[in-house]
Design an enzyme around this catalytic site. Sequence first.
Site, PDB file in Angstrom:
ATOM      1  N   TYR A  40       1.155  -1.032  -2.749  1.00 18.71           N
ATOM      2  CA  TYR A  40       2.374  -1.772  -3.079  1.00 18.71           C
ATOM      3  C   TYR A  40       2.777  -2.609  -1.875  1.00 18.71           C
ATOM      4  O   TYR A  40       2.916  -2.086  -0.768  1.00 18.71           O
ATOM      5  CB  TYR A  40       3.504  -0.793  -3.429  1.00 18.71           C
ATOM      6  CG  TYR A  40       4.842  -1.471  -3.604  1.00 18.71           C
ATOM      7  CD1 TYR A  40       5.059  -2.346  -4.658  1.00 18.71           C
ATOM      8  CD2 TYR A  40       5.876  -1.243  -2.699  1.00 18.71           C
ATOM      9  CE1 TYR A  40       6.288  -2.980  -4.817  1.00 18.71           C
ATOM     10  CE2 TYR A  40       7.105  -1.858  -2.854  1.00 18.71           C
ATOM     11  CZ  TYR A  40       7.306  -2.734  -3.909  1.00 18.71           C
ATOM     12  OH  TYR A  40       8.513  -3.367  -4.065  1.00 18.71           O
ATOM     13  N   ASP A  54      16.095  -7.068   4.593  1.00 19.89           N
ATOM     14  CA  ASP A  54      15.747  -7.294   3.183  1.00 19.89           C
ATOM     15  C   ASP A  54      16.943  -7.891   2.445  1.00 19.89           C
ATOM     16  O   ASP A  54      17.563  -7.253   1.599  1.00 19.89           O
ATOM     17  CB  ASP A  54      15.307  -5.971   2.542  1.00 19.89           C
ATOM     18  CG  ASP A  54      14.742  -6.166   1.143  1.00 19.89           C
ATOM     19  OD1 ASP A  54      14.391  -7.306   0.797  1.00 19.89           O
ATOM     20  OD2 ASP A  54      14.657  -5.173   0.398  1.00 19.89           O
ATOM     21  N   ASP A  81       6.165  -6.827  -4.701  1.00 20.55           N
ATOM     22  CA  ASP A  81       7.551  -7.249  -4.870  1.00 20.55           C
ATOM     23  C   ASP A  81       7.562  -8.775  -4.980  1.00 20.55           C
ATOM     24  O   ASP A  81       6.856  -9.467  -4.233  1.00 20.55           O
ATOM     25  CB  ASP A  81       8.339  -6.800  -3.636  1.00 20.55           C
ATOM     26  CG  ASP A  81       9.834  -6.972  -3.751  1.00 20.55           C
ATOM     27  OD1 ASP A  81      10.294  -7.660  -4.684  1.00 20.55           O
ATOM     28  OD2 ASP A  81      10.553  -6.423  -2.898  1.00 20.55           O
ATOM     29  N   ASP A  83      10.857 -10.193  -5.567  1.00 26.81           N
ATOM     30  CA  ASP A  83      12.307 -10.391  -5.532  1.00 26.81           C
ATOM     31  C   ASP A  83      12.843 -10.841  -6.893  1.00 26.81           C
ATOM     32  O   ASP A  83      12.550 -10.229  -7.900  1.00 26.81           O
ATOM     33  CB  ASP A  83      12.670 -11.370  -4.414  1.00 26.81           C
ATOM     34  CG  ASP A  83      12.511 -10.746  -3.034  1.00 26.81           C
ATOM     35  OD1 ASP A  83      12.334  -9.522  -2.954  1.00 26.81           O
ATOM     36  OD2 ASP A  83      12.546 -11.473  -2.030  1.00 26.81           O
ATOM     37  N   HIS A 108       6.888  -7.317  -9.587  1.00 23.26           N
ATOM     38  CA  HIS A 108       8.139  -6.979 -10.259  1.00 23.26           C
ATOM     39  C   HIS A 108       9.189  -8.038  -9.948  1.00 23.26           C
ATOM     40  O   HIS A 108       9.261  -8.596  -8.852  1.00 23.26           O
ATOM     41  CB  HIS A 108       8.625  -5.561  -9.953  1.00 23.26           C
ATOM     42  CG  HIS A 108       8.989  -5.262  -8.535  1.00 23.26           C
ATOM     43  ND1 HIS A 108      10.127  -5.729  -7.924  1.00 23.26           N
ATOM     44  CD2 HIS A 108       8.376  -4.484  -7.601  1.00 23.26           C
ATOM     45  CE1 HIS A 108      10.214  -5.256  -6.696  1.00 23.26           C
ATOM     46  NE2 HIS A 108       9.149  -4.514  -6.473  1.00 23.26           N
ATOM     47  N   GLU A 110      13.368  -8.947 -10.474  1.00 21.83           N
ATOM     48  CA  GLU A 110      14.622  -8.216 -10.646  1.00 21.83           C
ATOM     49  C   GLU A 110      15.751  -9.103 -11.152  1.00 21.83           C
ATOM     50  O   GLU A 110      15.624 -10.336 -11.184  1.00 21.83           O
ATOM     51  CB  GLU A 110      15.010  -7.543  -9.328  1.00 21.83           C
ATOM     52  CG  GLU A 110      15.315  -8.513  -8.211  1.00 21.83           C
ATOM     53  CD  GLU A 110      15.201  -7.884  -6.842  1.00 21.83           C
ATOM     54  OE1 GLU A 110      16.215  -7.879  -6.114  1.00 21.83           O
ATOM     55  OE2 GLU A 110      14.106  -7.389  -6.481  1.00 21.83           O
ATOM     56  N   CYS A 118      18.413  -5.452  -0.706  1.00 22.42           N
ATOM     57  CA  CYS A 118      17.681  -4.219  -0.950  1.00 22.42           C
ATOM     58  C   CYS A 118      18.402  -3.402  -2.016  1.00 22.42           C
ATOM     59  O   CYS A 118      19.631  -3.287  -2.025  1.00 22.42           O
ATOM     60  CB  CYS A 118      17.576  -3.413   0.343  1.00 22.42           C
ATOM     61  SG  CYS A 118      17.004  -1.714   0.125  1.00 22.42           S
ATOM     62  N   ARG A 153      12.377  -5.255 -13.155  1.00 24.87           N
ATOM     63  CA  ARG A 153      13.255  -4.381 -12.367  1.00 24.87           C
ATOM     64  C   ARG A 153      14.720  -4.732 -12.644  1.00 24.87           C
ATOM     65  O   ARG A 153      15.095  -5.908 -12.606  1.00 24.87           O
ATOM     66  CB  ARG A 153      12.957  -4.550 -10.878  1.00 24.87           C
ATOM     67  CG  ARG A 153      14.031  -3.928  -9.985  1.00 24.87           C
ATOM     68  CD  ARG A 153      13.690  -4.049  -8.528  1.00 24.87           C
ATOM     69  NE  ARG A 153      14.893  -4.048  -7.705  1.00 24.87           N
ATOM     70  CZ  ARG A 153      14.898  -4.014  -6.369  1.00 24.87           C
ATOM     71  NH1 ARG A 153      13.759  -3.960  -5.707  1.00 24.87           N
ATOM     72  NH2 ARG A 153      16.028  -4.049  -5.697  1.00 24.87           N
ATOM     73  N   GLU A 183      16.007   0.585 -10.997  1.00 21.36           N
ATOM     74  CA  GLU A 183      16.181   0.843  -9.571  1.00 21.36           C
ATOM     75  C   GLU A 183      17.330   1.810  -9.312  1.00 21.36           C
ATOM     76  O   GLU A 183      18.410   1.722  -9.911  1.00 21.36           O
ATOM     77  CB  GLU A 183      16.437  -0.476  -8.839  1.00 21.36           C
ATOM     78  CG  GLU A 183      16.800  -0.351  -7.360  1.00 21.36           C
ATOM     79  CD  GLU A 183      15.684   0.199  -6.491  1.00 21.36           C
ATOM     80  OE1 GLU A 183      15.192   1.317  -6.794  1.00 21.36           O
ATOM     81  OE2 GLU A 183      15.309  -0.460  -5.500  1.00 21.36           O
ATOM     82  N   ASN A 205      10.959   4.181  -7.865  1.00 18.49           N
ATOM     83  CA  ASN A 205      10.960   3.752  -6.473  1.00 18.49           C
ATOM     84  C   ASN A 205      11.403   4.930  -5.610  1.00 18.49           C
ATOM     85  O   ASN A 205      12.560   5.352  -5.663  1.00 18.49           O
ATOM     86  CB  ASN A 205      11.919   2.572  -6.301  1.00 18.49           C
ATOM     87  CG  ASN A 205      11.822   1.930  -4.929  1.00 18.49           C
ATOM     88  OD1 ASN A 205      10.894   2.206  -4.169  1.00 18.49           O
ATOM     89  ND2 ASN A 205      12.766   1.069  -4.615  1.00 18.49           N
TER      90      ASN A 205
END
Length: 289
Positions: A40, A54, A81, A83, A108, A110, A118, A153, A183, A205
Site C-alpha cells: 500500500y 498529510d 492512496d 486522496d 482509493h 475519498e 489525514c 473511501r 475510514e 485502515n
Amino acid sequence: MSNAAKLRSLLASRKMIVAPGAIDCITGRAIARAGFSAVYMTGAGTSATLGYPDYGLITMTEMVGNAARIVNSIDIPLISDSDTGFGNELNVFRTVQEFERAGVAAIHIEDQVFPKKCGHLENKELVSREDFIAKIRAAAAARKSKDFTIIARTDSRAVVSLDEAVERANAALANGADVAFVEAPQTMAEIEAVPKRVKGPCLLNVVRGGKTPEIELETAERLGYAIAIVPGLLLGGILQICDRLLGDLKEGRFPPVTGSPAKTFARFGAAEWDERRTAFRDPIKAAAE
C-alpha cells in the site's frame, strides 16, 4: 498477468489481503521481500518524504510519480492512496488514467473536500453525497481495464455518523466502486458492523494510535474484511530508529555493524546489474580479452 489482475485474483481468494504501507522503493521492496501479497502506498508517507504533513499538499503528479517508482521496484500489486482524486470528476478521470498507466493495481478516492486531511485528524469536511458518487462514476468510467480496482473511501463517520458512512459506501459500490473503505470506525462494535452493513468487499485502515481501536489482523479477517492496510507501520518505525541512531551518534556511539555496502545493494538487484556489465559486449572482443 497484470498487477491489477493479480490483485483481483487475491480478492477472489477470499483471504484477507494485508498491505503494509510503503513510502518509497526501499520500503516497497522490504514489504515484497518479507512475503506480503500486496503493498500500500501511503499518502501520509509520501507527503512526509517530500517534507509535508498529510494535509492534501501533494499534487497528483507527485503521487503518481512515487507510485510508479514503487511499482517498478516490486513484483506484487500496489494499492495507492489518491486522496480526493485531486479535484472534481474531470480531475478524477485523469487521476485514474495516470495511476493505471503507471501500473498501479488499485486506488482509493475519498469524499473529503480538497485539500483533504489525514482521516485520523479532527475537523474534516465532506463533499456532498452527490458529488462523491459522481467522482466514483467518473473513476469507473476512466479505467481501461476492468481489473483496475476502484476503492471508495468515506470519511463521513467522523463528520456525520456511521449510518451516513454506510449509506455512502453502499451508494459508491452501486455506482462502480469495487471495494468500500469506511475510514476510522470508532469502536469495536462499529468495526464489526461495517462488513455486515456494507454490501460488498470492505477495507480496514489499521492506524495504531488513531481513532480506530486496536485490532488483531486475524480478528479483522474473521469479521469479513477483504483488505487491511497498515500505512504507518514502517514510517513510524523509521522515524523512531532515525531518532535513536542519530541520538547515539550525537553522543559519539555507533551501532553494531549489521551488513556491508555489498549486502545492502544486493537487496536492490545488484546481481542482475553485475551480469549486465559484460552481457552486451562484442563476443569476439570479449573472448580476445
